[in-house]
Design a protein around this motif. Structure first.
Motif, PDB file in Angstrom:
ATOM      1  N   PHE A 123       0.751  -1.346  -0.234  1.00  0.00           N
ATOM      2  CA  PHE A 123       0.185   0.019   0.114  1.00  0.00           C
ATOM      3  C   PHE A 123       0.610   1.451  -0.184  1.00  0.00           C
ATOM      4  CE2 PHE A 123      -1.666   3.238   2.147  1.00  0.00           C
ATOM      5  CZ  PHE A 123      -2.610   3.383   1.483  1.00  0.00           C
ATOM      6  N   THR A 124       1.819   1.643   0.601  1.00  0.00           N
ATOM      7  CA  THR A 124       2.879   2.072   0.634  1.00  0.00           C
ATOM      8  C   THR A 124       3.639   2.914  -0.116  1.00  0.00           C
ATOM      9  OG1 THR A 124       3.709   1.701   3.232  1.00  0.00           O
ATOM     10  CG2 THR A 124       4.823   3.032   1.746  1.00  0.00           C
ATOM     11  N   ARG A 125       3.337   1.924  -0.978  1.00  0.00           N
ATOM     12  CA  ARG A 125       4.614   2.250  -2.661  1.00  0.00           C
ATOM     13  C   ARG A 125       3.337   2.315  -3.261  1.00  0.00           C
ATOM     14  NH1 ARG A 125       7.841  -3.881  -3.042  1.00  0.00           N
ATOM     15  NH2 ARG A 125       9.500  -2.765  -1.442  1.00  0.00           N
ATOM     16  N   LYS A 126       2.126   2.326  -3.485  1.00  0.00           N
ATOM     17  CA  LYS A 126       0.888   2.809  -4.016  1.00  0.00           C
ATOM     18  C   LYS A 126       0.657   3.663  -4.045  1.00  0.00           C
ATOM     19  CE  LYS A 126      -3.675   1.654  -5.708  1.00  0.00           C
ATOM     20  NZ  LYS A 126      -5.139   0.639  -5.491  1.00  0.00           N
ATOM     21  N   LEU A 127       1.081   4.488  -3.140  1.00  0.00           N
ATOM     22  CA  LEU A 127       0.816   5.830  -2.552  1.00  0.00           C
ATOM     23  C   LEU A 127       1.618   7.054  -2.467  1.00  0.00           C
ATOM     24  CD1 LEU A 127      -0.241   7.715  -0.274  1.00  0.00           C
ATOM     25  CD2 LEU A 127       0.730   6.509   1.425  1.00  0.00           C
ATOM     26  N   HIS A 204       7.022  16.537   2.347  1.00  0.00           N
ATOM     27  CA  HIS A 204       7.939  15.891   3.313  1.00  0.00           C
ATOM     28  C   HIS A 204       7.294  14.880   3.758  1.00  0.00           C
ATOM     29  CE1 HIS A 204      10.494  16.198   6.980  1.00  0.00           C
ATOM     30  NE2 HIS A 204      10.976  17.079   6.643  1.00  0.00           N
ATOM     31  N   ALA A 205       6.291  14.549   4.843  1.00  0.00           N
ATOM     32  CA  ALA A 205       5.691  13.184   5.725  1.00  0.00           C
ATOM     33  C   ALA A 205       6.028  12.216   4.065  1.00  0.00           C
ATOM     34  CB  ALA A 205       4.087  13.449   5.464  1.00  0.00           C
ATOM     35  N   LEU A 206       5.482  12.777   2.941  1.00  0.00           N
ATOM     36  CA  LEU A 206       5.635  11.675   1.689  1.00  0.00           C
ATOM     37  C   LEU A 206       7.247  10.854   1.145  1.00  0.00           C
ATOM     38  CD1 LEU A 206       3.316  12.295  -0.687  1.00  0.00           C
ATOM     39  CD2 LEU A 206       2.642  10.871   0.738  1.00  0.00           C
ATOM     40  N   ARG A 207       7.971  11.929   1.360  1.00  0.00           N
ATOM     41  CA  ARG A 207       9.243  12.040   1.295  1.00  0.00           C
ATOM     42  C   ARG A 207       9.777  10.791   2.723  1.00  0.00           C
ATOM     43  NH1 ARG A 207       9.411  17.584   0.200  1.00  0.00           N
ATOM     44  NH2 ARG A 207       9.929  17.495  -2.429  1.00  0.00           N
ATOM     45  N   TYR A 208       9.918  10.872   4.175  1.00  0.00           N
ATOM     46  CA  TYR A 208       9.924  10.315   5.545  1.00  0.00           C
ATOM     47  C   TYR A 208       8.951   9.187   4.748  1.00  0.00           C
ATOM     48  CZ  TYR A 208       9.300   8.409   9.649  1.00  0.00           C
ATOM     49  OH  TYR A 208       9.416   7.607  10.893  1.00  0.00           O
ATOM     50  N   THR A 212      11.021   5.026   4.265  1.00  0.00           N
ATOM     51  CA  THR A 212      10.445   3.893   5.435  1.00  0.00           C
ATOM     52  C   THR A 212       9.414   2.920   5.033  1.00  0.00           C
ATOM     53  OG1 THR A 212       9.428   5.263   6.535  1.00  0.00           O
ATOM     54  CG2 THR A 212      11.224   5.553   7.446  1.00  0.00           C
ATOM     55  N   VAL A 213       9.915   2.151   3.962  1.00  0.00           N
ATOM     56  CA  VAL A 213       9.169   1.714   3.121  1.00  0.00           C
ATOM     57  C   VAL A 213       8.436   0.461   4.059  1.00  0.00           C
ATOM     58  CG1 VAL A 213       7.786   0.391   1.278  1.00  0.00           C
ATOM     59  CG2 VAL A 213       9.361   3.296   0.882  1.00  0.00           C
ATOM     60  N   GLY A 214       9.439  -0.237   4.725  1.00  0.00           N
ATOM     61  CA  GLY A 214       8.761  -1.523   4.741  1.00  0.00           C
ATOM     62  C   GLY A 214       8.943  -1.537   6.641  1.00  0.00           C
ATOM     63  N   GLN A 215       8.723  -0.035   6.461  1.00  0.00           N
ATOM     64  CA  GLN A 215       8.866  -0.160   8.824  1.00  0.00           C
ATOM     65  C   GLN A 215       6.826  -0.746   9.181  1.00  0.00           C
ATOM     66  OE1 GLN A 215      10.135   2.931  10.565  1.00  0.00           O
ATOM     67  NE2 GLN A 215       8.695   3.436  11.470  1.00  0.00           N
ATOM     68  N   GLY A 216       7.070  -1.247   9.610  1.00  0.00           N
ATOM     69  CA  GLY A 216       5.394  -1.090  10.598  1.00  0.00           C
ATOM     70  C   GLY A 216       5.734  -1.483  12.436  1.00  0.00           C
ATOM     71  N   ILE A 217       4.838  -2.397  12.632  1.00  0.00           N
ATOM     72  CA  ILE A 217       4.217  -2.895  14.514  1.00  0.00           C
ATOM     73  C   ILE A 217       5.270  -4.346  14.174  1.00  0.00           C
ATOM     74  CG2 ILE A 217       3.623  -0.868  14.678  1.00  0.00           C
ATOM     75  CD1 ILE A 217       1.020  -2.371  15.454  1.00  0.00           C
TER      76      ILE A 217
END
Length: 424
Positions: A123-127, A204-208, A212-217
């Motif tokens: 989903f992050t990559r699609k975003l 700026h948030a999208l650059r962050y 950190t594309v693979g970040q989660g919990i």
């Protein structure tokens, strides 16, 4: 329903609808009512704390069913009961068994020796593929330091739909990204009339996020099932309304299970009052979570420790003697005091440097601006980031990109990789 166009219907008859899930306003409600009746007929009871949750207990065995429209999760320690339920649902509805859970509603589920990781990489990559940024330079913070966005600054953005769409998608991303909770809350205040600085903060948030594309919990499998809460507030954080921001995090063992960042509904006269309102929000979430965990047969977890870094707010909640200072506060905010007297919650002071709720109540890297010596700020800030990663068990593997980003932020004062791994 009326006959579809092109179908010969000289007598003007209507069609009898046999089965439909999409396209009708009441279809999803009727589907859920039918599914609920079938589950109840199999001995399941509907949870009073979450109506999309169904439970069945037989002795020491328990089966749990979570429903989201036509997507169903089934788990528990009764393998025979799970098989019987799947056979019954397949006979009634013709379901498709996808096996072990790996993907659900955009959330990717991974299994490791340490526990279960939840990420939204796809989903992050699609975003990111829909963002309008020509040069996607990576950022190491969700928002610029000391950023204060105003309602009526600069010119209106030419495409407000783009801003609303991207912020809405980022809101879905907060299901596994507590580090984005404050950012999304902050950007959501300008959806009606977004302006150029608001979109710049969004980019700026999208650059962050791109960094950190693979970040989660990580839902850690080790440790005791101890429920604890962290609450905090950022007093008068909004420059437009002077309202404070509430933030809280609930941890079950070493794993974050629920978090929230929200602007308070009224202006607080002091930081203690803002903290007291944040404690009320956290206490409400704790009360609901305790009831839900009891339904899931989790062992006794009371009293729940609620951490707060404001002693005045703790005294207000413990002792009803600050009448002159609290008589203007709404009655519902004294919910915290009631739960303390009941023994559900135990209030504990926690130093600000160890406050995990800072992650969702304010941008934790802003703390650097309050330290006079730049060198000291960078060293303390680096270990603060390490602490956040450790406390939240963020599913963020170490790589060269993270190393270079942290070194870029803290320059030459950042510890080595061995030091970071030792702290983690």
């Amino acid at each position: 329903m009326k006959a579809p166009p092109g179908l010969s219907n000289p007598s003007g008859k209507v069609c009898l609808l046999q089965k439909s899930l999409y396209g009708l306003k009441q279809a999803s409600r009727q589907w859920f009512a039918k599914l609920t009746s079938e589950l109840i007929s199999q001995g399941y009871t509907q949870s009073k704390n979450d109506y999309s949750l169904f439970l069945k207990t037989v002795g020491s065995f328990i089966t749990i069913v979570a429903v989201y429209v036509d997507d169903i999760l089934i788990t528990g320690n009764d393998s025979q009961g799970i098989s019987q339920l799947k056979s019954h649902l397949d006979h009634i509805f013709t379901i498709k068994d996808l096996g072990k859970l790996h993907f659900f509603l955009g959330i990717e589920v991974g299994y490791t020796n340490s526990g279960i990781s939840l990420t939204q990489t796809k989903f992050t990559r699609k975003l990111l593929s829909h963002c309008k940024i020509q040069d996607l330079k990576l950022a190491v913070t969700p928002l610029p330091q000391n950023l204060k966005l105003h309602q009526m600054e600069d010119a209106l953005y030419h495409d407000p739909t783009y801003h609303r769409t991207m912020v809405g998608k980022m809101n879905f991303l907060t299901h596994t990204r507590p580090d984005l909770a404050f950012t999304v809350q902050h950007l959501s205040q300008f959806l009606q009339e977004p302006r150029e600085p608001h979109v710049a903060a969004l980019h700026h948030a999208l650059r962050y996020i791109a960094a950190t594309v693979g970040q989660g919990i990580l839902l850690n499998s080790s440790g005791q099932l101890i429920l604890q809460a962290f609450s905090d507030s950022d007093w008068a954080a909004c420059p437009n309304t002077r309202r404070s921001v509430t933030g809280y995090v609930l941890m079950l063992g070493c794993s974050p299970i629920t978090w929230k960042s929200k602007k308070q509904s009224t202006v607080s006269k002091s930081s203690s009052e803002a903290e007291y309102r944040a404690m009320y929000s956290a206490a409400s979430e704790v009360a609901w979570m305790v009831r839900l965990l009891q339904e899931l047969q989790v062992p006794t977890i009371k009293p729940v420790v609620l951490h707060c870094d404001n002693m005045s707010a703790i005294h207000i909640a413990r002792k009803p003697i600050y009448h002159e200072r609290t008589k203007h506060i709404e009655i519902d905010c004294h919910f915290t005091r009631e739960k303390v007297l009941e023994g559900l919650i135990q209030l504990t002071y926690l130093p600000t440097s160890s406050q995990l709720a800072d992650l969702v109540s304010l941008f934790f890297l802003m703390a650097f601006a309050w330290i006079k010596h730049p060198t000291e700020a960078k060293i303390i800030g680096y270990f603060y980031v390490v602490q956040i990663i450790k406390q939240f068990h963020l599913a963020l593997p170490w790589n060269s990109q993270i190393e270079s980003s942290l070194h870029h932020l803290f320059e030459d004062n950042s510890p080595s990789q061995d030091t970071l791994e030792m702290n983690l």
